[in-house]
Motif scaffolding. Structure first.
Motif, short mmCIF file in Angstrom:
data_model
loop_
_atom_site.label_atom_id
_atom_site.label_comp_id
_atom_site.label_asym_id
_atom_site.label_seq_id
_atom_site.Cartn_x
_atom_site.Cartn_y
_atom_site.Cartn_z
N VAL A 10 20.70 90.16 50.33
CA VAL A 10 21.17 90.16 51.65
C VAL A 10 22.27 89.28 51.84
CG1 VAL A 10 20.63 89.86 54.13
CG2 VAL A 10 18.57 90.71 52.58
N ASP A 11 23.59 89.71 52.23
CA ASP A 11 24.63 89.10 52.60
C ASP A 11 24.60 88.52 54.11
OD1 ASP A 11 25.24 89.63 50.09
OD2 ASP A 11 27.31 90.83 50.53
N LEU A 12 24.78 87.27 54.09
CA LEU A 12 24.46 86.75 55.30
C LEU A 12 25.94 86.66 56.41
CD1 LEU A 12 21.97 83.95 54.68
CD2 LEU A 12 21.51 86.20 56.00
N ASP A 13 26.73 87.74 56.17
CA ASP A 13 28.01 87.66 56.87
C ASP A 13 27.78 87.73 58.27
OD1 ASP A 13 28.50 88.40 54.42
OD2 ASP A 13 29.96 89.73 54.59
N GLU A 14 28.31 86.94 59.06
CA GLU A 14 28.16 86.64 60.52
C GLU A 14 28.86 87.47 61.26
OE1 GLU A 14 26.18 86.36 62.82
OE2 GLU A 14 24.97 84.89 62.40
N ASN A 84 25.05 81.79 46.55
CA ASN A 84 26.27 81.42 47.15
C ASN A 84 27.45 82.67 47.45
OD1 ASN A 84 28.83 79.91 47.64
ND2 ASN A 84 29.14 79.12 45.77
N HIS A 85 27.70 82.74 48.74
CA HIS A 85 28.74 83.83 49.03
C HIS A 85 30.15 83.11 49.30
CE1 HIS A 85 29.95 87.80 50.08
NE2 HIS A 85 29.33 87.98 51.33
N SER A 86 30.38 82.21 48.65
CA SER A 86 31.72 81.24 48.96
C SER A 86 31.66 80.50 50.25
CB SER A 86 32.93 82.12 49.07
OG SER A 86 33.15 82.73 50.13
N HIS A 88 34.42 79.81 52.57
CA HIS A 88 35.05 80.22 53.69
C HIS A 88 35.06 81.68 53.91
CE1 HIS A 88 37.43 76.48 53.60
NE2 HIS A 88 37.38 76.71 54.90
N HIS A 89 34.25 82.56 53.07
CA HIS A 89 34.37 83.98 52.81
C HIS A 89 35.71 84.47 53.21
CE1 HIS A 89 33.08 88.25 53.75
NE2 HIS A 89 31.75 87.94 53.03
N ARG A 90 36.55 84.02 52.41
CA ARG A 90 38.01 84.73 52.38
C ARG A 90 38.17 86.05 51.73
NH1 ARG A 90 40.01 78.88 51.18
NH2 ARG A 90 40.82 78.07 53.31
N LEU A 247 22.08 94.50 50.57
CA LEU A 247 22.18 94.65 52.18
C LEU A 247 22.92 93.74 52.93
CD1 LEU A 247 18.15 94.74 52.76
CD2 LEU A 247 19.65 96.87 52.04
N HIS A 248 23.28 93.92 53.90
CA HIS A 248 23.94 92.95 54.84
C HIS A 248 23.03 92.50 56.06
CE1 HIS A 248 27.59 94.23 52.76
NE2 HIS A 248 28.13 92.88 53.05
N ALA A 249 22.98 91.27 56.38
CA ALA A 249 22.14 91.06 57.52
C ALA A 249 22.17 91.80 58.60
CB ALA A 249 22.20 89.60 57.92
#
Ligand SMILES: [Zn+2]
Length: 311
Positions: A10-14, A84-86, A88-90, A247-249
């Motif tokens: 699950v990527d926790l992209d907000e 770890n998803h970086s 800054h998520h640039r 998945l993404h959250a």
């Protein structure tokens, strides 16, 4: 005997990241934290119910918010993996200098380690975009596996079209395109070579799922398709040594309940309820389990794959 492993990540992209992709105003207030505050609880309830331990890819910068630190710390305590998803998520991370790339990777790992007391093993690049320079940085940072390569022609084509559409409407997206060479990468776990899309002796890569018909096997496809299509796409993945379902959250978001009405016109998945979307994910897991697959974290999958004599 070949492995039969499946992993849910699950990527926790907000929410503000999605607003930026679509060139929309950045939201404030509770809806800006819907991924962590609304979607993660729905996902963990579902994962607990299924007795699945999953991998959550956290963005370091999001851990400047105390509540998010508590969330990932609780995930780790519950036996999930935090990776770890970086920092800054640039989306254009790979276009930065080698020093900037290194700094962003290490800073992301530092933030996670501070929040949950364990240094992350795995890495996932923002927007699935990787380069040899990024893999060099991962090596230097002591990363144990990467799961970013997404060799999916239809996803690639859709991204080209989406970015063109955003530009045509006069808006600016933060997203960028990888080179099409990524489409030549293996669909199964492999050690990266130089260039990274060839097999070699480098870091273990666990590619994002692509079906034999070249469709993206990711949360978005499953939740958009409904239960029957989710089950059908999953059956097409059977036989792989690792079914890597990303998945993404936000796949568990409910536009009405979570205050995401401004984003909903831009994302078809937000027109479905959270209950409906979780039903699709349940249908996929049922197919995976019926086929005798074991559901493990990506860290555990990487460990078992490395222990194979051929790897
Ligand atoms: Zn992301």
């Amino acid at each position: 005997m070949s492995l039969r492993l499946a992993s849910i990540s699950v990527d926790l992209d907000e929410v503000p990241l999605y607003a930026a992709i679509h060139g929309l105003a950045i939201p404030h207030g509770p809806s800006a934290h819907a991924a962590y505050d609304r979607c993660v609880p729905r996902l963990t309830e579902w994962l607990d119910d299924e007795s699945i331990r999953a991998t959550f890819f956290a963005i370091g910068k999001d851990l400047e918010r105390d509540e998010n630190c508590e969330t990932i710390s609780a995930l780790q305590l519950a036996g999930h993996e935090v990776a770890n998803h970086s920092y800054h998520h640039r989306y254009d991370l790979t276009r930065r200098t080698p020093a900037e790339i290194q700094e962003d990777v290490e800073r992301g790992a530092d933030a996670i380690e501070r929040a949950c007391g364990k240094r992350p093993i795995g890495f996932r690049a923002p927007g699935y975009t990787v380069t040899d320079a990024l893999f060099n940085a991962l090596d230097r940072a002591g990363v144990g596996y990467d799961s970013s390569v997404f060799p999916c022609p239809s996803y690639y084509a859709a991204k080209v079209a989406t970015l063109a559409g955003i530009r045509l409407r006069g808006r600016k997206s933060t997203s960028i395109l990888d080179t099409p060479f990524v489409l030549r990468a293996p669909r199964e776990p492999y050690r990266v070579g130089k260039p990274y899309w060839r097999r070699g002796n480098g870091l273990l890569e666990l590619p994002i799922g692509v079906t034999p018909l070249q469709l993206p096997y990711i949360g978005t496809s499953l939740v958009l398709g409904g239960e029957k299509i989710a089950a059908r796409l999953t059956r097409q993945m059977l036989g792989r040594e690792l079914i890597n379902l990303e998945l993404h959250a936000i796949d568990a978001a409910d536009a009405t309940e979570d205050g995401l009405a401004t984003l909903a016109p831009h994302r078809a998945d937000l027109r479905r309820t959270a209950a409906d979307k979780l039903g699709s994910l349940r249908a996929a897991i049922e197919v995976i389990r019926d086929a005798g697959y074991e559901l493990v974290t990506l860290e555990e999958a990487a460990r078992r794959i490395r222990a194979q004599p051929t790897q």
